[in-house]
Design a protein around this motif. Structure first.
Motif, short mmCIF file in Angstrom:
data_model
loop_
_atom_site.label_atom_id
_atom_site.label_comp_id
_atom_site.label_asym_id
_atom_site.label_seq_id
_atom_site.Cartn_x
_atom_site.Cartn_y
_atom_site.Cartn_z
N UNK A 84 4.81 24.02 77.85
CA UNK A 84 4.53 22.88 77.73
C UNK A 84 3.92 22.18 79.09
N UNK A 85 4.26 22.76 80.13
CA UNK A 85 3.58 22.43 81.53
C UNK A 85 2.22 22.99 81.53
N UNK A 86 2.10 24.01 81.22
CA UNK A 86 0.70 24.85 81.17
C UNK A 86 -0.26 23.82 80.24
N UNK A 87 -0.03 23.52 79.11
CA UNK A 87 -0.74 22.65 78.12
C UNK A 87 -0.95 21.12 78.55
N UNK A 88 0.15 20.79 79.26
CA UNK A 88 -0.10 19.21 79.65
C UNK A 88 -1.02 19.24 81.02
N UNK A 89 -0.91 20.42 81.99
CA UNK A 89 -1.69 20.44 82.95
C UNK A 89 -3.35 20.45 82.78
N UNK A 90 -3.60 21.54 81.45
CA UNK A 90 -4.73 21.77 81.00
C UNK A 90 -5.57 20.52 80.26
N UNK A 91 -4.51 19.69 79.53
CA UNK A 91 -5.11 18.47 79.06
C UNK A 91 -5.49 17.33 80.09
N UNK A 92 -5.27 17.82 81.35
CA UNK A 92 -5.67 16.57 82.20
C UNK A 92 -6.81 16.80 82.97
N UNK A 93 -7.53 18.08 82.57
CA UNK A 93 -8.79 18.67 83.36
C UNK A 93 -9.77 17.75 82.71
#
Length: 349
Positions: A35-44
């Motif tokens: 979940x943290x990895x997906x959230x970070x990627x979505x912020x790019x």
């Protein structure tokens, strides 16, 4: 599939510095939960695919991405060595990343200076406001002794109160101006970063794309002012094919005459060192006229880009500055940011 599952292999093309930096970030990223990895990627920006580019050494990420990655790691915020190592590793990658690395470092330097000025001005304002609160007497306990170091009579107290209020107000205004510059530099970094992997800035839209982007609006006008024709040729070559209507002037008086035209300008690129009326005097005349005082002035200067020169430029009314010799990526990003602001003002957005 999560962002952790979709990471592409490391690019085979980057130099050792970029590869080392990407591998460090990749190791940290793979330590995140899904979940943290997906959230970070979505912020790019412009999308999650940018995250994959950063972690496979295709592109150098903005520092904000590194900060966001560190913020979601469970122990990295408490380990300043990790932050410092990544900062140095990223700078090493930028130094050898032609041709865009210099533009990123240049604008980031201006961004950090603006951030420091916001912090310093806010601290100064808060200190003045605290002193003001202590100085003002309460209705229940009128001031009969005065504050330490201040006159005890009512006139002296009123003067001190007025001075502190003025000091706090000036600091807040300085903070607001620096915050506007900070936001501008952040946008310029996005514009520069979006050009990675290309050999030139994206061309201006034409035909239907231009009509959709700008409607019936005329091309944004940019005034270029420099006493040396060869410098004007460079700026015209950098900006002429990117959807701008360029107007050139070879002196301060010529620039003021050009600004008497009825059409408004998105920005003025103004050389500082000119014979006769120099850039600072020209800027003062521009600022003194109601119809031109709001046009952003970008000083183009060979004098320097240190804090003292920056303060002089901003005090003279500049919205931004570009050191010489000019970097193509920096010039395009800065002009593009002012064109965006100009179009937003015209459309009311």
């Amino acid at each position: 599939m999560t962002a952790l599952d979709g990471l592409p292999p490391m690019s085979v093309e980057p130099g050792a510095e970029l590869r080392e930096f990407a591998e460090e970030m990749r190791t940290l990223f793979l330590g995140l939960d899904a979940p943290a990895a997906d959230a970070l990627a979505a912020r790019c920006t412009p999308g999650p695919e940018a995250c994959a580019d950063y972690l496979s050494a295709v592109r150098i990420p903005p520092w904000e991405f590194v900060e966001a990655l560190l913020d979601v790691l469970p122990d990295a915020p408490d380990r300043p060595d990790v932050r410092e190592r990544l900062r140095r590793s990223r700078l090493a990658a930028l130094r050898v990343a032609p041709p865009i690395g210099w533009a990123v470092r240049q604008i980031e330097g201006q961004l950090h200076a603006a951030e420091r000025e916001v912090q310093e001005a806010d601290e100064e304002a808060e200190q003045a406001e605290r002193e003001l609160a202590r100085t003002r007497p309460t209705p229940a306990a009128p001031d009969t002794t005065g504050t330490p170091g201040a006159p005890a009579d009512g006139t002296g107290l009123a003067q001190r109160t007025a001075l502190l209020a003025e000091k706090a107000g000036q600091a807040r205004e300085r903070s607001a101006r620096a915050a506007a510059r900070r936001d501008l530099m952040r946008r310029q970094l996005v514009l520069v970063e979006g050009q990675q992997g290309t050999t030139a800035a994206p061309p201006a839209p034409t035909g239907a794309a231009a009509a959709e982007a700008g409607g019936d609006d005329p091309l944004p006008k940019i005034l270029l002012v420099d006493d040396r024709p060869e410098n004007l040729v460079v700026l015209e070559a950098l900006l002429g094919s990117h959807g701008h209507h360029l107007v050139s002037a070879t002196s301060g008086p010529d620039a003021l005459r050009a600004l008497m035209e009825p059409d408004d300008y998105a920005a003025i690129l103004l050389d500082v060192q000119m014979p006769g009326m120099d850039g600072y005097e020209t800027a003062a005349h521009i600022r003194s006229r109601a119809r031109t005082r709001d046009i952003p002035i970008v000083f183009v200067t060979a004098i320097g880009s240190g804090p003292d020169h920056a303060r002089h430029a901003y005090a003279a009314g500049a919205a931004d500055f570009i050191p010489k010799p000019v970097d193509p990526w920096t010039v395009r990003a800065k002009v593009a940011s002012f064109v965006e602001l100009h179009r937003a003002r015209r459309t009311g957005r």
